[in-house]
Design a protein around this motif. Structure first.
Motif, PDB file in Angstrom:
ATOM      1  N   LEU A  77      28.996  48.504  53.132  1.00  0.00           N
ATOM      2  CA  LEU A  77      30.456  48.498  53.052  1.00  0.00           C
ATOM      3  C   LEU A  77      30.957  49.576  52.097  1.00  0.00           C
ATOM      4  N   PRO A  78      31.257  50.768  52.605  1.00  0.00           N
ATOM      5  CA  PRO A  78      31.922  51.751  51.760  1.00  0.00           C
ATOM      6  C   PRO A  78      33.403  51.443  51.575  1.00  0.00           C
ATOM      7  N   VAL A  79      33.974  50.732  52.559  1.00  0.00           N
ATOM      8  CA  VAL A  79      35.392  50.348  52.525  1.00  0.00           C
ATOM      9  C   VAL A  79      35.504  48.911  52.991  1.00  0.00           C
ATOM     10  N   ILE A  80      36.342  48.127  52.328  1.00  0.00           N
ATOM     11  CA  ILE A  80      36.599  46.767  52.808  1.00  0.00           C
ATOM     12  C   ILE A  80      38.099  46.572  53.006  1.00  0.00           C
ATOM     13  N   GLN A  81      38.412  45.691  53.940  1.00  0.00           N
ATOM     14  CA  GLN A  81      39.803  45.322  54.203  1.00  0.00           C
ATOM     15  C   GLN A  81      40.095  43.971  53.567  1.00  0.00           C
ATOM     16  N   VAL A  82      41.126  43.937  52.731  1.00  0.00           N
ATOM     17  CA  VAL A  82      41.673  42.699  52.185  1.00  0.00           C
ATOM     18  C   VAL A  82      43.147  42.683  52.575  1.00  0.00           C
ATOM     19  N   ASP A  83      43.662  41.530  52.933  1.00  0.00           N
ATOM     20  CA  ASP A  83      45.022  41.442  53.466  1.00  0.00           C
ATOM     21  C   ASP A  83      46.013  40.976  52.401  1.00  0.00           C
ATOM     22  N   LEU A  84      47.154  41.649  52.357  1.00  0.00           N
ATOM     23  CA  LEU A  84      48.270  41.255  51.496  1.00  0.00           C
ATOM     24  C   LEU A  84      49.531  41.861  52.092  1.00  0.00           C
ATOM     25  N   PHE A  85      50.573  41.060  52.244  1.00  0.00           N
ATOM     26  CA  PHE A  85      51.799  41.529  52.887  1.00  0.00           C
ATOM     27  C   PHE A  85      52.361  42.767  52.182  1.00  0.00           C
ATOM     28  N   GLN A  86      52.968  43.646  52.990  1.00  0.00           N
ATOM     29  CA  GLN A  86      53.482  44.918  52.496  1.00  0.00           C
ATOM     30  C   GLN A  86      54.477  44.778  51.348  1.00  0.00           C
ATOM     31  N   ASN A  87      55.273  43.720  51.374  1.00  0.00           N
ATOM     32  CA  ASN A  87      56.306  43.578  50.347  1.00  0.00           C
ATOM     33  C   ASN A  87      55.746  43.188  48.981  1.00  0.00           C
ATOM     34  N   MET A  88      54.470  42.802  48.927  1.00  0.00           N
ATOM     35  CA  MET A  88      53.843  42.441  47.662  1.00  0.00           C
ATOM     36  C   MET A  88      53.173  43.674  47.053  1.00  0.00           C
ATOM     37  N   LYS A  89      53.295  43.825  45.746  1.00  0.00           N
ATOM     38  CA  LYS A  89      52.756  44.990  45.051  1.00  0.00           C
ATOM     39  C   LYS A  89      51.287  44.784  44.703  1.00  0.00           C
ATOM     40  N   VAL A  90      50.480  45.809  44.957  1.00  0.00           N
ATOM     41  CA  VAL A  90      49.098  45.821  44.479  1.00  0.00           C
ATOM     42  C   VAL A  90      49.115  46.445  43.083  1.00  0.00           C
ATOM     43  N   ASP A  91      48.833  45.664  42.058  1.00  0.00           N
ATOM     44  CA  ASP A  91      48.866  46.177  40.693  1.00  0.00           C
ATOM     45  C   ASP A  91      47.592  46.957  40.369  1.00  0.00           C
ATOM     46  N   SER A  92      46.454  46.393  40.695  1.00  0.00           N
ATOM     47  CA  SER A  92      45.179  47.100  40.522  1.00  0.00           C
ATOM     48  C   SER A  92      44.075  46.292  41.196  1.00  0.00           C
ATOM     49  N   ILE A  93      42.988  46.976  41.524  1.00  0.00           N
ATOM     50  CA  ILE A  93      41.818  46.329  42.124  1.00  0.00           C
ATOM     51  C   ILE A  93      40.591  46.808  41.369  1.00  0.00           C
ATOM     52  N   LEU A  94      39.833  45.865  40.818  1.00  0.00           N
ATOM     53  CA  LEU A  94      38.646  46.191  40.027  1.00  0.00           C
ATOM     54  C   LEU A  94      37.385  45.806  40.780  1.00  0.00           C
ATOM     55  N   PHE A  95      36.413  46.704  40.719  1.00  0.00           N
ATOM     56  CA  PHE A  95      35.080  46.433  41.287  1.00  0.00           C
ATOM     57  C   PHE A  95      34.062  46.896  40.253  1.00  0.00           C
ATOM     58  N   ARG A  96      33.255  45.938  39.801  1.00  0.00           N
ATOM     59  CA  ARG A  96      32.264  46.218  38.750  1.00  0.00           C
ATOM     60  C   ARG A  96      32.926  46.834  37.513  1.00  0.00           C
ATOM     61  N   GLY A  97      34.142  46.312  37.219  1.00  0.00           N
ATOM     62  CA  GLY A  97      34.844  46.715  36.014  1.00  0.00           C
ATOM     63  C   GLY A  97      35.614  48.007  36.116  1.00  0.00           C
ATOM     64  N   ARG A  98      35.597  48.648  37.275  1.00  0.00           N
ATOM     65  CA  ARG A  98      36.287  49.923  37.434  1.00  0.00           C
ATOM     66  C   ARG A  98      37.409  49.797  38.457  1.00  0.00           C
ATOM     67  N   ARG A  99      38.500  50.555  38.241  1.00  0.00           N
ATOM     68  CA  ARG A  99      39.603  50.572  39.201  1.00  0.00           C
ATOM     69  C   ARG A  99      39.168  51.288  40.480  1.00  0.00           C
TER      70      ARG A  99
END
Length: 544
Positions: free
Chosen positions: A77-99
């Motif tokens: 998996l070089p890329v994964i899809q996670v779902d969240l409605f467009q009107n909601m803000k993505v503040d940050s996504i961490l993987f192994r402690g990194r953005r």
């Protein structure tokens, strides 16, 4: 009065399909539908656990928080899809402690994993988000948050998102084929309020800013749309059925009414344990929670908004009077614990597996308490709400459910199959075996068809095909030709074959019509003397 009652019931029946999900009735599909409904390579992972930590600000209709998603890669998996409605803000996504970098397309978030996850590895991402979630205009007929006030002016907040999508308010893999085996739900609300979610209450944390975080834990597989918040000035009382904990959360001024109304739960559980097997989520307990909308089948946290009335908001959906003997929302939404929550359709195109069986559970409950004849009368009565204009099964891979007929037509299909069995002992054994064999499983229509087909020598496949995949129900045609009376089926399925019981001169006889004309062996002077046992078989009859 009778005509007015029929008009009222017809209107309620028309609305009924929305009582447990949002029906889109789409005929054309978009890229957004495909992203939501298909299992693309970016979704090639198994969700193991969600760990939700959310704050709800009632006066601003605002939420913020995070979801830690634990997952196992089923491919690189070089890329994964996670779902969240467009009107909601993505503040940050961490993987192994990194953005991580990400891109958004419609209601999907595509996250670049650096380094990529390799097949069979287990890891997690921490997804921070915030915003004002979609507010439902008329829950549960449309999905979203409900921000109301109770009669004493306290905030009363809930969420119902089946069909619309759990990604309306929290990031997740929003597809029914993947259920986390465990969910932790922490919801912070103002100190004067309580939050009730799924599973067991595991304690609360008093925060320093006038908020309290209420913590709940689910230890059974759960559909994404079943994960909920219920926020209000609740009081709690409890009961027990065998080894099952029964917990009830209601508004204080309704406490005495609730204690009386919820006694029905024990009658229901006694019936459903006998017919469907033990409650599927005993580890998580059973709750009824008073909500500002009619109801929903939220696993181990059933939403109740029937205003402590019998029937469906005090009305009988069958038009027979039988529906006024019991509380529709308690029975129907709890039936979903077996059908929908325990046994889950892999694709929402097969949602009849949830709704047809659960609508049938209403008749099962009636039969347990008041006998088979009243159950059959009820099933015949709810046929008034069947349109037969679209097929019950929807389009696969595009987040498309079938017709609202999945409820009442689905229930009458099951009753017709019971009548084909012509052996109640075998029917009840097969139904219970089905629920217990598929407990906590995600299945498709073919699994259901095969299960009920294997129990008898008769081939039910043409029956399933006609009722599920075509709009019309089979038509029994009868005509007089000379001194003979002939009969056959007219159906969309080639070579359609199904037995049917009829009354001739007061005697019940089983006919075995096919798509070819056959001669009636019994002596009758005209076709009118042949009476179909209508309560047991949902068909049309036509004299030619």
């Amino acid at each position: 009065m009778r005509n007015f009652a029929l008009i009222l019931v017809a209107g309620l029946l028309a609305a009924t399909p929305g009582k447990a999900q949002v029906l889109s009735n789409k005929q054309q599909f978009t890229e957004a539908d495909t992203l939501r409904g298909s299992l693309r390579p970016e979704r090639d992972y198994d969700v193991l656990k969600y760990d939700l930590d959310v704050r709800v600000v009632p006066e601003e209709r605002y939420i913020s928080g995070s979801n830690k998603i634990s997952l196992q890669a089923e491919a690189d998996l070089p890329v994964i899809q996670v779902d969240l409605f467009q009107n909601m803000k993505v503040d940050s996504i961490l993987f192994r402690g990194r953005r991580m970098e990400f891109k958004r397309r419609h209601n999907a978030v595509f996250i670049d994993l650096v380094p990529k996850m390799t097949k069979n590895t287990v890891d997690s991402i921490q997804f921070y988000y915030s915003g004002k979630p979609v507010v439902a205009k008329n829950a549960p007929w449309d999905g979203g948050f409900v921000f109301e006030q109770d009669e004493e002016g306290n905030p009363w907040i809930a969420v119902a998102v089946q069909g619309t999508g759990a990604s309306l308010w929290y990031p997740n893999k929003d597809h029914q084929s993947d259920e986390p085996g465990e969910v932790s739900i922490g919801v912070a609300v103002p100190n004067n309020l309580m939050n009730v979610s799924n599973g067991r209450f595991v304690g609360k944390d008093i925060l320093e800013d006038g908020y309290t975080r209420w913590n709940w834990k689910v230890e059974s597989p759960i559909n994404n749309y079943n994960v909920v918040v219920n926020i209000g000035n609740y009081v709690h009382f409890k009961d027990k059925f065998r080894n099952l904990d029964l917990d009830y959360y209601v508004l204080p001024y309704n406490l005495e009414k609730a204690k009386k109304q919820f006694e029905e739960v024990k009658f229901m559980m006694d019936c459903f344990y006998e017919k469907f097997g033990a409650y599927p989520f005993e580890k998580d307990g059973f709750k009824l929670i008073e909500t500002p909308y009619l109801g929903m089948e939220h696993q181990s946290a059933v939403a109740y908004g029937n205003q402590y009335k019998m029937g469906y908001l005090g009305n009988d959906l069958s038009g027979t009077g039988i529906g006024l003997k019991w509380d529709f929302i308690i029975i129907h939404e709890t039936g979903h614990e077996w059908f929908g929550n325990s046994i889950t359709a892999r694709d929402i195109a097969d949602m009849w597996i949830h709704e047809g069986f659960t609508s049938y559970s209403e008749a099962v409950y009636i039969e347990c308490r008041w006998g088979k004849e009243e159950a059959l009368e009820y099933l015949q009565g709810i046929r008034a709400g069947i349109g037969n204009k679209r097929s019950i099964i929807g389009d696969y891979g595009v987040n498309s459910e079938g017709s609202g007929d999945m409820y009442h037509k689905g229930a009458n299909l099951l009753n017709t199959i019971r009548s084909i069995y012509n052996n109640d002992e075998l029917w009840w054994k097969t139904l219970k075996d089905y629920t217990e064999t598929n407990r906590h499983k995600i299945i498709g229509t073919s699994t259901t068809e095969d299960f009920f087909n294997e129990a008898i020598a008769y081939d039910l496949q043409p029956v399933f095909d006609q009722y599920l995949r075509h709009t019309a129900i089979p038509e029994l045609q009868v005509k007089k030709q000379g001194k003979q009376v002939l009969f056959r089926w007219k159906a969309d399925v080639a070579g359609f074959d199904m037995p049917v019981d009829v009354l001739i001169n007061g005697k019940e006889i089983r006919l075995h019509p096919t798509s070819e004309w056959q001669t009636l062996k019994q002596k009758v002077s005209n076709p009118e003397e042949i009476k179909v046992v209508n309560k047991e078989f949902y068909i049309n009859r036509k004299n030619l």
